[in-house]
Design an enzyme around this catalytic site. Structure first.
Site, mmCIF file in Angstrom:
data_model
loop_
_atom_site.group_PDB
_atom_site.id
_atom_site.type_symbol
_atom_site.label_atom_id
_atom_site.label_comp_id
_atom_site.label_asym_id
_atom_site.label_seq_id
_atom_site.Cartn_x
_atom_site.Cartn_y
_atom_site.Cartn_z
ATOM 1 N N SER A 186 0.847 -1.197 0.000
ATOM 2 C CA SER A 186 0.000 0.000 0.000
ATOM 3 C C SER A 186 0.875 1.238 0.000
ATOM 4 O O SER A 186 0.623 2.211 -0.724
ATOM 5 C CB SER A 186 -0.880 0.042 1.252
ATOM 6 O OG SER A 186 -1.494 -1.193 1.478
ATOM 7 N N THR A 187 1.921 1.204 0.835
ATOM 8 C CA THR A 187 2.819 2.348 0.976
ATOM 9 C C THR A 187 3.529 2.684 -0.334
ATOM 10 O O THR A 187 3.865 3.836 -0.584
ATOM 11 C CB THR A 187 3.862 2.041 2.077
ATOM 12 O OG1 THR A 187 3.163 1.634 3.253
ATOM 13 C CG2 THR A 187 4.744 3.226 2.387
ATOM 14 N N TYR A 231 -1.271 -11.018 3.021
ATOM 15 C CA TYR A 231 -1.365 -9.620 3.450
ATOM 16 C C TYR A 231 -2.820 -9.348 3.822
ATOM 17 O O TYR A 231 -3.674 -9.162 2.973
ATOM 18 C CB TYR A 231 -0.881 -8.719 2.310
ATOM 19 C CG TYR A 231 -0.975 -7.222 2.549
ATOM 20 C CD1 TYR A 231 -1.253 -6.666 3.787
ATOM 21 C CD2 TYR A 231 -0.748 -6.349 1.487
ATOM 22 C CE1 TYR A 231 -1.320 -5.298 3.974
ATOM 23 C CE2 TYR A 231 -0.815 -4.965 1.661
ATOM 24 C CZ TYR A 231 -1.100 -4.450 2.905
ATOM 25 O OH TYR A 231 -1.176 -3.093 3.080
ATOM 26 N N LYS A 256 0.922 -11.092 7.141
ATOM 27 C CA LYS A 256 1.165 -9.696 7.556
ATOM 28 C C LYS A 256 -0.165 -9.227 8.129
ATOM 29 O O LYS A 256 -1.145 -9.063 7.401
ATOM 30 C CB LYS A 256 1.585 -8.845 6.361
ATOM 31 C CG LYS A 256 1.660 -7.376 6.681
ATOM 32 C CD LYS A 256 2.547 -6.671 5.665
ATOM 33 C CE LYS A 256 1.841 -5.562 4.924
ATOM 34 N NZ LYS A 256 1.397 -4.462 5.790
ATOM 35 N N THR A 312 -2.305 -6.681 9.541
ATOM 36 C CA THR A 312 -2.511 -5.239 9.687
ATOM 37 C C THR A 312 -3.930 -5.012 10.197
ATOM 38 O O THR A 312 -4.863 -4.728 9.429
ATOM 39 C CB THR A 312 -2.258 -4.503 8.354
ATOM 40 O OG1 THR A 312 -0.981 -4.903 7.848
ATOM 41 C CG2 THR A 312 -2.241 -2.991 8.551
ATOM 42 N N ASP A 365 2.162 0.160 12.824
ATOM 43 C CA ASP A 365 3.336 0.657 13.546
ATOM 44 C C ASP A 365 2.943 1.229 14.913
ATOM 45 O O ASP A 365 3.698 1.140 15.877
ATOM 46 C CB ASP A 365 4.041 1.742 12.722
ATOM 47 C CG ASP A 365 4.129 1.386 11.247
ATOM 48 O OD1 ASP A 365 3.663 0.295 10.868
ATOM 49 O OD2 ASP A 365 4.642 2.205 10.472
ATOM 50 N N GLU A 366 1.740 1.830 14.974
ATOM 51 C CA GLU A 366 1.307 2.459 16.221
ATOM 52 C C GLU A 366 0.968 1.425 17.296
ATOM 53 O O GLU A 366 0.746 1.773 18.452
ATOM 54 C CB GLU A 366 0.117 3.409 15.988
ATOM 55 C CG GLU A 366 -1.051 2.863 15.213
ATOM 56 C CD GLU A 366 -0.863 2.962 13.695
ATOM 57 O OE1 GLU A 366 0.164 2.477 13.216
ATOM 58 O OE2 GLU A 366 -1.756 3.473 13.006
ATOM 59 N N ILE A 423 6.119 -4.866 9.698
ATOM 60 C CA ILE A 423 6.265 -4.237 8.378
ATOM 61 C C ILE A 423 5.496 -2.932 8.432
ATOM 62 O O ILE A 423 4.286 -2.945 8.692
ATOM 63 C CB ILE A 423 5.672 -5.153 7.278
ATOM 64 C CG1 ILE A 423 6.401 -6.509 7.239
ATOM 65 C CG2 ILE A 423 5.732 -4.454 5.911
ATOM 66 C CD1 ILE A 423 5.757 -7.551 6.334
HETATM 67 C C1 NAY Z 1 1.811 -1.651 3.167
HETATM 68 O O1 NAY Z 1 1.388 -2.520 2.417
HETATM 69 O O2 NAY Z 1 2.537 -0.761 2.768
HETATM 70 C C2 NAY Z 1 1.378 -1.705 4.546
HETATM 71 O O3 NAY Z 1 0.302 -2.170 4.828
HETATM 72 C C3 NAY Z 1 2.278 -1.227 5.606
HETATM 73 C C4 NAY Z 1 1.501 -1.027 6.850
HETATM 74 C C5 NAY Z 1 0.985 0.387 6.902
HETATM 75 N N1 NAY Z 1 -0.352 0.432 6.419
HETATM 76 C C6 NAY Z 1 -0.754 1.347 5.515
HETATM 77 C C7 NAY Z 1 -2.115 1.165 4.992
HETATM 78 O O4 NAY Z 1 -0.072 2.267 5.163
HETATM 79 O O5 NAY Z 1 2.596 1.006 8.421
HETATM 80 C C8 NAY Z 1 1.203 0.894 8.298
HETATM 81 C C9 NAY Z 1 0.544 2.237 8.561
HETATM 82 O O6 NAY Z 1 0.851 3.161 7.553
HETATM 83 C C10 NAY Z 1 0.981 2.822 9.891
HETATM 84 O O7 NAY Z 1 0.770 1.895 10.899
HETATM 85 C C11 NAY Z 1 0.265 4.139 10.190
HETATM 86 O O8 NAY Z 1 -1.098 3.912 10.431
#
Ligand code: NAY
Length: 288
Positions: free
Chosen positions: A44-45, A133, A161, A163, A187-188, A202
């Protein structure tokens, strides 16, 4: 594949093209400065769901070329177009990626048989390993312990993973599958996830907060929960500011202050206003 991974951003220029120099610098920054164990590429990032198949391939090619064997790599190849996932899975496997990941297929409300067939098709066609994921808040796909178990019964599906903030489910999954890899995806909530025994994490924010995340991991390993809690408080001060200001754009602007050409986000994500850019620069001054 255990450890701390940055979910890698993708630097774009103003026209939405991949900035190869910026991507290479970002890979190096994560290796040399943030000292990550791994990179999660095409998540996603990485704004992966907004780019073409060819651009996804370009990202995968540049990242492994730059990273070589300096860091572990996971390639996120999931897509609601399974044919694209298989094509990308074969492509990255040929490039040398040792592990794939795929988001649960979203948008159409696929049933579990369809989701299972999706994962089994990718691992069968690529012969590579797979980390599921799971990100229900974005996909709307919730799986229970039994369903994770059906997927993880395939020896090539090596982990999740995770999330999500459902820590009861995380605890149940951890207990049920002690030999599989579980990565924390928020991360939080790194500290509570570590306390439940995840194998790694991750995250998007680790591109700029990786050193703090590492301290949390080390403090938990040393059983210093009070110290770890203080560091999580600090991490969450930063994450809260990032989320309030526009997550990926703010991280990119912070990286720019460090000489990493992290560039822009891709439309429909809009650039930061001048006011928000200034906030991002202040955050970088304060925390980097
Ligand atoms: C991704 O695929 O990049 C991720 O899911 C990484 C996890 C992040 N989720 C998203 C949607 O960005 O790091 C988290 C998230 O940004 C962080 O915890 C802040 O909320």
């Amino acid at each position: 594949m255990k450890g701390l991974y940055s979910a890698l951003l993708t630097p774009f220029d103003k026209n939405g093209n991949i900035d190869e120099r910026g991507l290479r610098e970002l890979v190096r920054y994560n290796i040399d400065v943030m000292k990550m164990d791994g990179l999660y590429v095409g998540g996603s990032t990485g704004e992966n769901f907004m780019i073409s198949t060819d651009m996804k391939k370009e990202v995968f090619r540049i990242v492994i070329d730059e990273a070589k064997d300096d860091i572990k790599l996971i390639a996120q190849v999931g897509s609601i177009n399974l044919y694209e996932s298989v094509e990308l899975g074969k492509y990255v496997t040929d490039l040398g990626y040792k592990c794939l990941s795929a988001v649960t297929p979203f948008y159409y409300k696929f049933n579990f048989a369809e989701i299972k067939n999706y994962y089994e098709t990718i691992v069968r066609e690529t012969g590579n390993k797979m980390v599921i994921y799971s990100i229900p808040f974005l996909t709307g796909v919730n799986m229970n312990v039994a369903q994770f178990g059906e997927l993880l019964a395939n020896p090539n599906i090596i982990g999740i993973k995770f999330t999500a903030g459902d820590f009861y489910l995380l605890e149940r999954v951890r207990k049920a599958f002690p030999d599989k890899l579980i990565f924390a995806g928020f991360d939080e909530m790194l500290l509570p996830a570590l306390s439940l025994g995840v194998d790694g994490a991750i995250g998007s924010t680790y591109n700029v907060t990786g050193k703090i995340a590492r301290e949390i991991v080390d403090l938990v390993a040393a059983k210093d929960l009070e110290g770890a809690f203080k560091k999580q408080n600090l991490l969450n001060d930063i994450i809260e500011a990032l989320l309030n200001n526009g997550l990926y754009q703010t991280i990119k602007t912070m990286l720019e202050t460090q000489g990493v050409h992290a560039g822009e986000c891709r439309l429909p994500m809009l650039p930061l206003s001048e006011e928000k850019k200034a906030i991002a620069v202040e955050l970088a001054k304060k925390y980097l």
